[in-house]
Scaffold this motif. Structure first.
Motif, PDB file in Angstrom:
ATOM      1  N   LEU A 221       0.834  -1.191   0.000  1.00  0.00           N
ATOM      2  CA  LEU A 221       0.000   0.000   0.000  1.00  0.00           C
ATOM      3  C   LEU A 221       0.874   1.248   0.000  1.00  0.00           C
ATOM      4  CD1 LEU A 221      -2.804   1.377   0.326  1.00  0.00           C
ATOM      5  CD2 LEU A 221      -2.437   1.234   2.805  1.00  0.00           C
ATOM      6  N   THR A 222       0.625   2.141  -0.948  1.00  0.00           N
ATOM      7  CA  THR A 222       1.259   3.458  -0.948  1.00  0.00           C
ATOM      8  C   THR A 222       0.204   4.472  -0.528  1.00  0.00           C
ATOM      9  OG1 THR A 222       2.712   2.825  -2.793  1.00  0.00           O
ATOM     10  CG2 THR A 222       2.472   5.177  -2.328  1.00  0.00           C
ATOM     11  N   HIS A 223       0.423   5.093   0.629  1.00  0.00           N
ATOM     12  CA  HIS A 223      -0.550   6.052   1.137  1.00  0.00           C
ATOM     13  C   HIS A 223      -0.569   7.307   0.255  1.00  0.00           C
ATOM     14  CE1 HIS A 223      -0.187   3.536   4.753  1.00  0.00           C
ATOM     15  NE2 HIS A 223      -1.422   3.964   5.022  1.00  0.00           N
ATOM     16  N   TYR A 224      -1.713   7.922   0.193  1.00  0.00           N
ATOM     17  CA  TYR A 224      -1.834   9.174  -0.539  1.00  0.00           C
ATOM     18  C   TYR A 224      -0.956  10.252   0.102  1.00  0.00           C
ATOM     19  CZ  TYR A 224      -6.023   7.315  -2.855  1.00  0.00           C
ATOM     20  OH  TYR A 224      -6.905   6.571  -3.596  1.00  0.00           O
ATOM     21  N   SER A 225      -0.527  11.202  -0.708  1.00  0.00           N
ATOM     22  CA  SER A 225       0.167  12.365  -0.188  1.00  0.00           C
ATOM     23  C   SER A 225      -0.807  13.185   0.642  1.00  0.00           C
ATOM     24  CB  SER A 225       0.709  13.211  -1.346  1.00  0.00           C
ATOM     25  OG  SER A 225       1.246  14.415  -0.879  1.00  0.00           O
ATOM     26  N   GLN A 226      -0.362  13.613   1.828  1.00  0.00           N
ATOM     27  CA  GLN A 226      -1.244  14.354   2.738  1.00  0.00           C
ATOM     28  C   GLN A 226      -1.204  15.858   2.510  1.00  0.00           C
ATOM     29  OE1 GLN A 226      -3.401  12.715   4.842  1.00  0.00           O
ATOM     30  NE2 GLN A 226      -2.605  10.974   3.688  1.00  0.00           N
ATOM     31  N   SER A 227      -0.279  16.311   1.683  1.00  0.00           N
ATOM     32  CA  SER A 227      -0.095  17.756   1.531  1.00  0.00           C
ATOM     33  C   SER A 227      -1.086  18.387   0.567  1.00  0.00           C
ATOM     34  CB  SER A 227       1.331  18.046   1.053  1.00  0.00           C
ATOM     35  OG  SER A 227       1.559  17.413  -0.202  1.00  0.00           O
ATOM     36  N   ALA A 228      -1.658  17.588  -0.290  1.00  0.00           N
ATOM     37  CA  ALA A 228      -2.477  18.151  -1.363  1.00  0.00           C
ATOM     38  C   ALA A 228      -3.937  18.315  -0.932  1.00  0.00           C
ATOM     39  CB  ALA A 228      -2.394  17.260  -2.593  1.00  0.00           C
ATOM     40  N   ARG A 229      -4.517  19.433  -1.331  1.00  0.00           N
ATOM     41  CA  ARG A 229      -5.956  19.627  -1.197  1.00  0.00           C
ATOM     42  C   ARG A 229      -6.609  19.060  -2.442  1.00  0.00           C
ATOM     43  NH1 ARG A 229      -9.010  25.469  -0.414  1.00  0.00           N
ATOM     44  NH2 ARG A 229     -11.151  24.640  -0.346  1.00  0.00           N
ATOM     45  N   LEU A 230      -7.548  18.173  -2.273  1.00  0.00           N
ATOM     46  CA  LEU A 230      -8.093  17.429  -3.409  1.00  0.00           C
ATOM     47  C   LEU A 230      -8.920  18.327  -4.319  1.00  0.00           C
ATOM     48  CD1 LEU A 230      -9.230  14.070  -1.770  1.00  0.00           C
ATOM     49  CD2 LEU A 230      -7.015  14.668  -2.750  1.00  0.00           C
ATOM     50  N   ASN A 231      -8.743  18.133  -5.617  1.00  0.00           N
ATOM     51  CA  ASN A 231      -9.591  18.799  -6.595  1.00  0.00           C
ATOM     52  C   ASN A 231     -10.708  17.846  -7.026  1.00  0.00           C
ATOM     53  OD1 ASN A 231      -8.568  17.115  -8.790  1.00  0.00           O
ATOM     54  ND2 ASN A 231      -6.705  18.369  -8.707  1.00  0.00           N
ATOM     55  N   GLU A 232     -11.565  18.325  -7.895  1.00  0.00           N
ATOM     56  CA  GLU A 232     -12.748  17.546  -8.298  1.00  0.00           C
ATOM     57  C   GLU A 232     -12.361  16.215  -8.935  1.00  0.00           C
ATOM     58  OE1 GLU A 232     -16.657  18.041 -11.275  1.00  0.00           O
ATOM     59  OE2 GLU A 232     -15.181  19.664 -11.078  1.00  0.00           O
ATOM     60  N   PHE A 233     -11.340  16.235  -9.804  1.00  0.00           N
ATOM     61  CA  PHE A 233     -10.939  14.994 -10.467  1.00  0.00           C
ATOM     62  C   PHE A 233     -10.374  14.002  -9.457  1.00  0.00           C
ATOM     63  CE2 PHE A 233      -7.831  12.268 -12.551  1.00  0.00           C
ATOM     64  CZ  PHE A 233      -8.555  11.774 -13.620  1.00  0.00           C
ATOM     65  N   GLN A 234      -9.526  14.453  -8.565  1.00  0.00           N
ATOM     66  CA  GLN A 234      -8.920  13.558  -7.582  1.00  0.00           C
ATOM     67  C   GLN A 234      -9.977  12.947  -6.665  1.00  0.00           C
ATOM     68  OE1 GLN A 234      -6.139  16.314  -5.895  1.00  0.00           O
ATOM     69  NE2 GLN A 234      -4.601  15.986  -7.493  1.00  0.00           N
ATOM     70  N   ARG A 235     -10.958  13.742  -6.263  1.00  0.00           N
ATOM     71  CA  ARG A 235     -12.043  13.195  -5.438  1.00  0.00           C
ATOM     72  C   ARG A 235     -12.799  12.118  -6.199  1.00  0.00           C
ATOM     73  NH1 ARG A 235     -12.678  18.680  -4.023  1.00  0.00           N
ATOM     74  NH2 ARG A 235     -14.409  18.907  -5.491  1.00  0.00           N
ATOM     75  N   ALA A 236     -13.035  12.365  -7.490  1.00  0.00           N
ATOM     76  CA  ALA A 236     -13.753  11.373  -8.299  1.00  0.00           C
ATOM     77  C   ALA A 236     -12.959  10.076  -8.405  1.00  0.00           C
ATOM     78  CB  ALA A 236     -14.030  11.942  -9.689  1.00  0.00           C
ATOM     79  N   MET A 237     -11.643  10.172  -8.549  1.00  0.00           N
ATOM     80  CA  MET A 237     -10.821   8.964  -8.680  1.00  0.00           C
ATOM     81  C   MET A 237     -10.738   8.185  -7.359  1.00  0.00           C
ATOM     82  SD  MET A 237      -9.975   8.798 -11.857  1.00  0.00           S
ATOM     83  CE  MET A 237     -11.647   9.450 -12.116  1.00  0.00           C
ATOM     84  N   ARG A 238     -10.770   8.878  -6.241  1.00  0.00           N
ATOM     85  CA  ARG A 238     -10.698   8.204  -4.950  1.00  0.00           C
ATOM     86  C   ARG A 238     -12.035   7.626  -4.508  1.00  0.00           C
ATOM     87  NH1 ARG A 238      -6.919  11.246  -0.518  1.00  0.00           N
ATOM     88  NH2 ARG A 238      -5.289  12.104  -1.875  1.00  0.00           N
ATOM     89  N   HIS A 239     -13.135   8.258  -4.948  1.00  0.00           N
ATOM     90  CA  HIS A 239     -14.448   7.921  -4.380  1.00  0.00           C
ATOM     91  C   HIS A 239     -15.454   7.471  -5.443  1.00  0.00           C
ATOM     92  CE1 HIS A 239     -12.865   9.562  -0.701  1.00  0.00           C
ATOM     93  NE2 HIS A 239     -12.693  10.750  -1.250  1.00  0.00           N
TER      94      HIS A 239
END
Length: 504
Positions: A299-317
């Motif tokens: 498992l590679t944890h997500y980077s914690q520094s980034a504020r998620l944008n719309e595309f990233q939220r869609a890919m995670r959820h």
């Protein structure tokens, strides 16, 4: 109207989920887009074993172990009859009762060997589909259409099919579908206009049963970018062929591609917007230091520094494909000679620039040896050749200008291809501090696969599956348009697209 077609249309109008069969399915980019739009996946036909297993793991994970095994089998469509396939899936009886929509992309290599006359024969001579030679794979696609009587069809392929071996294959297939009782249209669409962070131009052909009296085939864009010159050039070449064909009164199947303007549309999703929340892979990473097989078990944890944008939220959820704390396939190639070249390359640099940088670094190394040891290795000596091998790639920069390319952070990626399975130099990460090619998960992100979508590894087969796929967000836009036509209802996404189009 045949009873089967009438019954299928009625059940869809009554709100039941359309059932889709994916031919030449790969790992399931089209299947995923259609599932997201509310379609039910009946199954798939896929020749590549790793891709077939990926498809089964993602779309039939709740099935029994026995049925997972059935769905995960690699199948040769030439040797697989529709009725036998459905029976394996547990669907007995009349094969025309079980599938509403057939989708897929027959390999373009099969297109040149069968001409218009052969395709026009198929309605009168169904036996033409049987015992096809390997070159006629897309006749097998049409065979499945004839045997299963779907109410809608989607076919995808590279733009070259509009002038392949002297044939405009899309026109010829539309003619054959017309003879089989369908209204068909084709166009060229670029995935970047539908929220995919990749400029990927493809031919799409959509057909509906004539009984539906459909009037709309393709989705309106949601995003905008001014495409680079190369994409405009390839589109113009294809369009030239199409316009010549349109001089013939019978060839009326082409629909002009949508040309979105800046006003009213979202800006295209960039590579940085797509990838920046994934963990950096630095120089001290074991992946950059050690050779060996790349498994998908850490498992590679997500980077914690980034504020998620719309595309990233869609890919995670993405519904049913949520990822949790991170990803398991954020793995890269071991390329120790090239990391230092990647670091010096500028965004947009290709192989000639990379070769020049490598030559400069090799010269710097020779100068360093001379400074420390008092003498440069003589050209042609074993020492010279050994040092050269540590710096200079072995390809002629005049013959392979596009072999390497460093992505721009503020632009969508260029087209991902199947040869990602052999090397990833076409997509060097935009971040010079990481100095590497993209990972499997980054390639998946650029194709708009959600983070919970599982690829059967190891690394090379996974890259190949991703490069061959239709981007799921692109497939979802097409599926929503098809569903709208089948059910007579407009989805919320399509309503939003229509509003944006009205403001342009």
């Amino acid at each position: 109207m045949s009873m089967t077609i009438q019954q299928k249309i009625q059940r869809l109008r009554d709100g039941e989920a359309p059932r889709v069969l994916d031919l030449f399915a790969g790992c399931g980019g089209i299947s995923l887009g259609f599932q997201a739009a509310g379609f039910k996946n009946v199954g798939a036909v896929e020749f590549d074993p790793a891709a077939a297993r990926s498809h089964a793991m993602n779309f039939h994970r709740d099935a029994s172990d026995t049925m997972k095994e059935v769905h995960g089998q690699a199948r040769d469509i030439v040797q697989t009859e529709p009725v036998d396939l459905l029976r394996e899936f547990g669907l007995e009886g009349d094969p025309t009762e079980h599938v509403d929509v057939v989708v897929g992309g027959p390999p373009c290599q099969s297109f040149a060997r069968v001409g218009r006359a052969k395709l026009r024969e198929v309605a009168e001579h169904p036996e033409a589909y049987l015992n096809d030679p390997r070159g006629n794979l897309y006749l097998r696609y049409l065979h499945y259409v004839q045997e299963l009587s779907p109410v809608a069809i989607l076919m995808e392929n590279v733009p070259d099919v509009l002038n392949y071996g002297g044939h405009n294959i899309a026109e010829e297939v539309c003619e054959a579908l017309r003879d089989l009782g369908y209204d068909a249209r084709y166009t060229m669409l670029n995935a970047v206009f539908y929220g995919v962070p990749e400029m990927r131009e493809r031919m799409f052909l959509v057909a509906f049963r004539k009984e539906l009296s459909c009037t709309d085939w393709f989705p309106d864009p949601s995003h905008w970018i001014n495409l680079p010159r190369g994409y405009h050039g390839s589109r113009q070449v294809a369009m030239k062929t199409i316009k010549q064909d349109l001089l013939d009164d019978e060839t009326r199947f082409f629909v002009d591609p949508p040309e979105p303007e800046p006003a009213g549309f979202k800006p295209a999703v960039t590579a940085k917007q797509a990838l920046s929340d994934l963990a950096p892979i630095a120089d001290d990473s074991e992946q950059k230091l050690k050779k060996g097989p790349r498994r998908f078990d850490l498992l590679t944890h997500y980077s914690q520094s980034a504020r998620l944008n719309e595309f990233q939220r869609a890919m995670r959820h993405w519904p049913d494909f949520e990822a949790g704390e991170g990803v398991y396939d954020h793995v890269i190639r071991y390329l120790p000679r090239d990391y230092k070249i990647f670091a010096r390359m500028k965004p947009g640099d290709q192989y000639p620039q990379a070769f020049r940088l490598a030559s400069e670094m090799f010269e710097e190394r020779l100068n360093e040896i001379e400074r420390v040891e008092g003498k440069r290795p003589s050209e042609g000596s074993a020492r010279f050749e050994k040092e050269k091998k540590n710096f200079i790639p072995p390809y002629d920069p005049g013959k392979f200008p596009n072999k390497w390319r460093k992505m721009e952070s503020d632009q969508p990626a260029r087209t991902l291809m199947a040869h990602l399975g052999k090397d990833s130099y076409s997509h060097i990460h935009y971040d010079s501090r990481q100095a590497r090619t993209i990972s499997v998960r980054e390639a998946a992100r650029l194709q708009s696969f959600p983070d919970g979508f599982i690829f059967q590894g190891p690394m090379n087969p996974a890259f190949r599956q991703i490069g061959n796929a239709v981007p799921p967000l692109m497939a979802r836009a097409l599926a929503e348009k098809i569903k709208e036509q089948l059910t007579g209802t407009v989805t919320d996404v399509e309503k939003n697209r229509a509003k944006k189009a009205d403001t342009v």
